[in-house]
Enzyme design. Sequence first.
Site, PDB file in Angstrom:
ATOM      1  N   ASP A  13       0.813  -1.225   0.000  1.00 15.55           N
ATOM      2  CA  ASP A  13       0.000   0.000   0.000  1.00 15.55           C
ATOM      3  C   ASP A  13       0.845   1.273   0.000  1.00 15.55           C
ATOM      4  OD1 ASP A  13      -2.221  -1.650   0.090  1.00 15.55           O
ATOM      5  OD2 ASP A  13      -2.296  -1.622   2.281  1.00 15.55           O
ATOM      6  N   GLY A  15       1.532   2.990  -2.598  1.00 12.51           N
ATOM      7  CA  GLY A  15       1.118   3.885  -3.681  1.00 12.51           C
ATOM      8  C   GLY A  15       1.669   3.420  -5.026  1.00 12.51           C
ATOM      9  N   LYS A  16       1.905   2.112  -5.135  1.00 16.28           N
ATOM     10  CA  LYS A  16       2.448   1.559  -6.390  1.00 16.28           C
ATOM     11  C   LYS A  16       1.506   1.831  -7.560  1.00 16.28           C
ATOM     12  CE  LYS A  16       2.450  -2.460  -4.364  1.00 16.28           C
ATOM     13  NZ  LYS A  16       2.139  -2.096  -2.987  1.00 16.28           N
ATOM     14  N   LYS A  18      -0.593   4.268  -8.113  1.00 10.90           N
ATOM     15  CA  LYS A  18      -0.480   5.646  -8.611  1.00 10.90           C
ATOM     16  C   LYS A  18       0.787   5.815  -9.448  1.00 10.90           C
ATOM     17  CE  LYS A  18       0.858  10.220  -7.646  1.00 10.90           C
ATOM     18  NZ  LYS A  18       0.704  11.509  -7.013  1.00 10.90           N
ATOM     19  N   ASN A  38      -5.128 -10.280  -3.625  1.00 10.88           N
ATOM     20  CA  ASN A  38      -4.839  -9.704  -2.299  1.00 10.88           C
ATOM     21  C   ASN A  38      -4.369  -8.259  -2.463  1.00 10.88           C
ATOM     22  OD1 ASN A  38      -2.526 -10.656  -3.575  1.00 10.88           O
ATOM     23  ND2 ASN A  38      -1.523 -11.389  -1.725  1.00 10.88           N
ATOM     24  N   GLY A  40      -4.507  -4.367  -3.757  1.00 10.84           N
ATOM     25  CA  GLY A  40      -5.500  -3.326  -4.051  1.00 10.84           C
ATOM     26  C   GLY A  40      -4.719  -2.104  -4.464  1.00 10.84           C
ATOM     27  N   HIS A  41      -4.696  -1.815  -5.752  1.00 11.06           N
ATOM     28  CA  HIS A  41      -3.904  -0.703  -6.266  1.00 11.06           C
ATOM     29  C   HIS A  41      -4.838   0.420  -6.704  1.00 11.06           C
ATOM     30  CE1 HIS A  41      -0.268  -3.534  -7.200  1.00 11.06           C
ATOM     31  NE2 HIS A  41      -0.644  -3.552  -5.945  1.00 11.06           N
ATOM     32  N   THR A 128      -5.706 -11.815   3.651  1.00 10.71           N
ATOM     33  CA  THR A 128      -6.845 -11.154   3.005  1.00 10.71           C
ATOM     34  C   THR A 128      -7.972 -12.151   2.732  1.00 10.71           C
ATOM     35  OG1 THR A 128      -5.859 -11.552   0.841  1.00 10.71           O
ATOM     36  CG2 THR A 128      -5.350  -9.437   1.895  1.00 10.71           C
ATOM     37  N   GLN A 223       2.027  -6.103  -3.231  1.00  9.88           N
ATOM     38  CA  GLN A 223       2.491  -6.216  -1.847  1.00  9.88           C
ATOM     39  C   GLN A 223       3.783  -5.406  -1.654  1.00  9.88           C
ATOM     40  OE1 GLN A 223       1.445  -9.570  -3.375  1.00  9.88           O
ATOM     41  NE2 GLN A 223      -0.466  -8.618  -2.812  1.00  9.88           N
ATOM     42  N   GLY A 301     -10.845  -2.999   3.982  1.00  9.07           N
ATOM     43  CA  GLY A 301     -11.369  -1.940   4.837  1.00  9.07           C
ATOM     44  C   GLY A 301     -10.801  -1.970   6.257  1.00  9.07           C
ATOM     45  N   PRO A 303      -8.450  -1.201   9.416  1.00  9.30           N
ATOM     46  CA  PRO A 303      -7.577  -0.064   9.742  1.00  9.30           C
ATOM     47  C   PRO A 303      -6.128  -0.482   9.591  1.00  9.30           C
ATOM     48  CG  PRO A 303      -8.874  -0.736  11.680  1.00  9.30           C
ATOM     49  CD  PRO A 303      -9.243  -1.662  10.563  1.00  9.30           C
ATOM     50  N   ARG A 304      -5.324   0.365   8.941  1.00 13.26           N
ATOM     51  CA  ARG A 304      -3.907   0.032   8.812  1.00 13.26           C
ATOM     52  C   ARG A 304      -3.179   0.489  10.077  1.00 13.26           C
ATOM     53  NH1 ARG A 304      -3.863   2.614   2.876  1.00 13.26           N
ATOM     54  NH2 ARG A 304      -4.657   0.848   1.713  1.00 13.26           N
TER      55      ARG A 304
HETATM   56  P1  GDP Z   1      -0.709   0.286  -3.571  1.00 14.62           P
HETATM   57  O1  GDP Z   1      -1.297  -0.985  -3.092  1.00 14.62           O
HETATM   58  O2  GDP Z   1       0.756   0.366  -3.317  1.00 14.62           O
HETATM   59  O3  GDP Z   1      -1.052   0.597  -4.992  1.00 14.62           O
HETATM   60  O4  GDP Z   1      -1.362   1.449  -2.655  1.00 14.62           O
HETATM   61  P2  GDP Z   1      -2.921   1.595  -2.270  1.00 14.62           P
HETATM   62  O5  GDP Z   1      -3.667   2.075  -3.459  1.00 14.62           O
HETATM   63  O6  GDP Z   1      -3.418   0.368  -1.594  1.00 14.62           O
HETATM   64  O7  GDP Z   1      -2.832   2.681  -1.141  1.00 14.62           O
HETATM   65  C1  GDP Z   1      -2.278   3.932  -1.371  1.00 14.62           C
HETATM   66  C2  GDP Z   1      -3.346   4.987  -1.085  1.00 14.62           C
HETATM   67  O8  GDP Z   1      -2.734   6.249  -1.081  1.00 14.62           O
HETATM   68  C3  GDP Z   1      -4.424   5.064  -2.144  1.00 14.62           C
HETATM   69  O9  GDP Z   1      -5.606   5.492  -1.547  1.00 14.62           O
HETATM   70  C4  GDP Z   1      -3.881   6.136  -3.090  1.00 14.62           C
HETATM   71  O10 GDP Z   1      -4.911   6.785  -3.824  1.00 14.62           O
HETATM   72  C5  GDP Z   1      -3.245   7.063  -2.136  1.00 14.62           C
HETATM   73  N1  GDP Z   1      -2.075   7.824  -2.565  1.00 14.62           N
HETATM   74  C6  GDP Z   1      -1.045   7.460  -3.367  1.00 14.62           C
HETATM   75  N2  GDP Z   1      -0.099   8.432  -3.359  1.00 14.62           N
HETATM   76  C7  GDP Z   1      -0.537   9.399  -2.527  1.00 14.62           C
HETATM   77  C8  GDP Z   1       0.008  10.634  -2.065  1.00 14.62           C
HETATM   78  O11 GDP Z   1       1.102  11.028  -2.410  1.00 14.62           O
HETATM   79  N3  GDP Z   1      -0.763  11.348  -1.187  1.00 14.62           N
HETATM   80  C9  GDP Z   1      -1.980  10.939  -0.754  1.00 14.62           C
HETATM   81  N4  GDP Z   1      -2.650  11.704   0.085  1.00 14.62           N
HETATM   82  N5  GDP Z   1      -2.503   9.786  -1.173  1.00 14.62           N
HETATM   83  C10 GDP Z   1      -1.791   9.015  -2.027  1.00 14.62           C
HETATM   84  P1  IMO Z   2      -0.856  -4.217  -2.224  1.00 13.27           P
HETATM   85  O1  IMO Z   2      -0.405  -4.778  -3.548  1.00 13.27           O
HETATM   86  C1  IMO Z   2      -0.904  -4.596   2.109  1.00 13.27           C
HETATM   87  C2  IMO Z   2      -0.954  -8.671   3.741  1.00 13.27           C
HETATM   88  C3  IMO Z   2      -2.209  -9.132   4.454  1.00 13.27           C
HETATM   89  C4  IMO Z   2      -1.602 -10.090   5.473  1.00 13.27           C
HETATM   90  C5  IMO Z   2      -0.473 -10.745   4.697  1.00 13.27           C
HETATM   91  C6  IMO Z   2      -0.815 -12.097   4.107  1.00 13.27           C
HETATM   92  O2  IMO Z   2      -2.145  -3.518  -2.286  1.00 13.27           O
HETATM   93  O3  IMO Z   2       0.245  -3.416  -1.606  1.00 13.27           O
HETATM   94  P2  IMO Z   2      -2.297 -12.843   2.020  1.00 13.27           P
HETATM   95  O4  IMO Z   2      -3.755 -12.670   1.744  1.00 13.27           O
HETATM   96  O5  IMO Z   2      -1.404 -12.258   0.995  1.00 13.27           O
HETATM   97  O6  IMO Z   2      -1.933 -14.260   2.333  1.00 13.27           O
HETATM   98  O7  IMO Z   2      -2.041 -12.045   3.405  1.00 13.27           O
HETATM   99  O8  IMO Z   2      -0.143  -9.844   3.651  1.00 13.27           O
HETATM  100  N1  IMO Z   2      -1.165  -8.164   2.364  1.00 13.27           N
HETATM  101  C7  IMO Z   2      -1.103  -6.871   2.022  1.00 13.27           C
HETATM  102  N2  IMO Z   2      -0.937  -5.759   2.785  1.00 13.27           N
HETATM  103  N3  IMO Z   2      -1.006  -4.484   0.765  1.00 13.27           N
HETATM  104  C8  IMO Z   2      -1.142  -5.572   0.001  1.00 13.27           C
HETATM  105  O9  IMO Z   2      -1.122  -5.529  -1.346  1.00 13.27           O
HETATM  106  C9  IMO Z   2      -1.236  -6.844   0.618  1.00 13.27           C
HETATM  107  N4  IMO Z   2      -1.404  -8.108   0.172  1.00 13.27           N
HETATM  108  C10 IMO Z   2      -1.344  -8.900   1.240  1.00 13.27           C
HETATM  109  O10 IMO Z   2      -2.870  -8.052   5.070  1.00 13.27           O
HETATM  110  O11 IMO Z   2      -1.034  -9.373   6.538  1.00 13.27           O
HETATM  111 MG    MG Z   3      -2.843  -1.637  -1.822  1.00 15.09          MG
END
Ligand code: GDP
Ligand code: IMO
Ligand code: MG
Length: 424
Positions: A13, A15-16, A18, A38, A40-41, A128, A223, A301, A303-304
């Site tokens: 998470d 921000g990959k 983006k 698993n 969520g981008h 997940t 991940q 959903g 909380p991180r």
């Molecule tokens: P990913 O799994 O690495 O693609 O990241 P996620 O999408 O799960 O979580 C990143 C969150 O941060 C998402 O809600 C993005 O829209 C948001 N995001 C990415 N870059 C930025 C940033 O620079 N600032 C803010 N406020 N949000 C960002």
């Molecule tokens: P993105 O690509 C954050 C975490 C789960 C759990 C552990 C194992 O959006 O960054 P799994 O279902 O993979 O066996 O769960 O890994 N996890 C992530 N945490 N971002 C993710 O993906 C994740 N994918 C798995 O919360 O702790």
């Molecule tokens: Mg994510």
Amino acid sequence: MPVMAVVGAQWGDEGKGKIVDMLAEKASVVARYQGGNNAGHTVINHLGEFRLHLVPAGIFDPRVTCIIGNGVVIDPQALIDEIDLLASRGISVDNLCISERAHAIMPYHILLDRLEEQARGRQSIGTTGRGIGPAYSDKVARTGIRMGDLVDRTLLRDKLAFILEQKNRILTKLYDAEPLSLKEVHERYLQYGERLARHIKNTTQLVQSAIAEGRNVLLEGAQGTLLDLDFGTYPYVTSSSPTSGAACSGLGIAPTQITCALGVFKAYQTRVGAGPFPTEIYDETGEMIRELGQEYGTLTGRPRRIGWFDAVLAQHAMQVNGFKSIAITRLDILDTLPRLKICVKYRFDGIEDSYPPIDLARCEPVYEEHPGWQTPTGGIRRFDELPQAARSYVNRLAELIGVNLDIVSVGANREQTIMLNSML
Ligand code: GDP
Ligand code: IMO
Ligand code: MG
């Protein structure tokens, strides 16, 4: 860029999504190499806000070939739902290709993921629940079903007849759960195969031809490094390898073909699920960052958990990925904080050191304090326009990691980005 891997450098998470969406403007191919739904981008661009789980973040540009590589595990129903959702919002998936060698997530994987988690009790990983671990386990045990198998009625039935008998024994005898019907699973997966057939291909040839033609290829990691099976906080990890090396085996390219790995770091640290987290913040500052950043899982959903930037783990990520370049995201979330901390060392077993021991739970972080900038940064597009304290904070992060800082992200929208390297 020619062949660039974009890799999560923390616990996911970062921000990959983006960063890949933004860099995809210059790419011909965007390919996912591991993980499954698993992931969520999140992508926010001129077409709207999207949450991608399996489809690569290059899908918004019809020029880009999007590949789901052999290293990914695919829940066909989840993929079809994602394709349908994109189509309903006017995004074409004509250029989506799925590796025939990618393994399918089967209904028993999802059931077993949840049952195994329950059985672990207090030691549960907080997965997940998408069947990721059981699907990769079957791949390694050589009892997996591949996407290419879904288009062959007899082959699929023969494979399933054997595997399902074994899985049903585990489901009923070990977990007291209901068995699955061979006929139903067979028919359902044949339908998936029919629906997805036009996308199922030899994707290695596609990536290799793009590289041979000198085109730009982005390798999209899911991940993050600290969730890596080997280099993460085992056993609180995912079941694949999100690090840059896995892009080779996950797509069928050679290590020498990857020109650059770009690490994506948040300006602080978060984690979903269980496991050690040395810099976790338990007081109201953590609460505040969670609310400011809306730090709740994109997929579940949940909380991180929030913590200060951990440079010890960042250096470890740097080493195992060989980053040539980094992006620091979500700097804007720290805009209101009066003071910030960076963990520069760990104290464990009475000594201070700057490498992570195998058991992070024993580590006490040693912090360096930095002044906050208490100025909004979301509208800034040039590095020299950032407040001095913000520049000094991100420069210090890059210095500690030991790599060029090429991108600073100050908001979720594609354009809320400060590029320090026009070559990217
Ligand atoms: P990913 O799994 O690495 O693609 O990241 P996620 O999408 O799960 O979580 C990143 C969150 O941060 C998402 O809600 C993005 O829209 C948001 N995001 C990415 N870059 C930025 C940033 O620079 N600032 C803010 N406020 N949000 C960002
Ligand atoms: P993105 O690509 C954050 C975490 C789960 C759990 C552990 C194992 O959006 O960054 P799994 O279902 O993979 O066996 O769960 O890994 N996890 C992530 N945490 N971002 C993710 O993906 C994740 N994918 C798995 O919360 O702790
Ligand atoms: Mg994510």
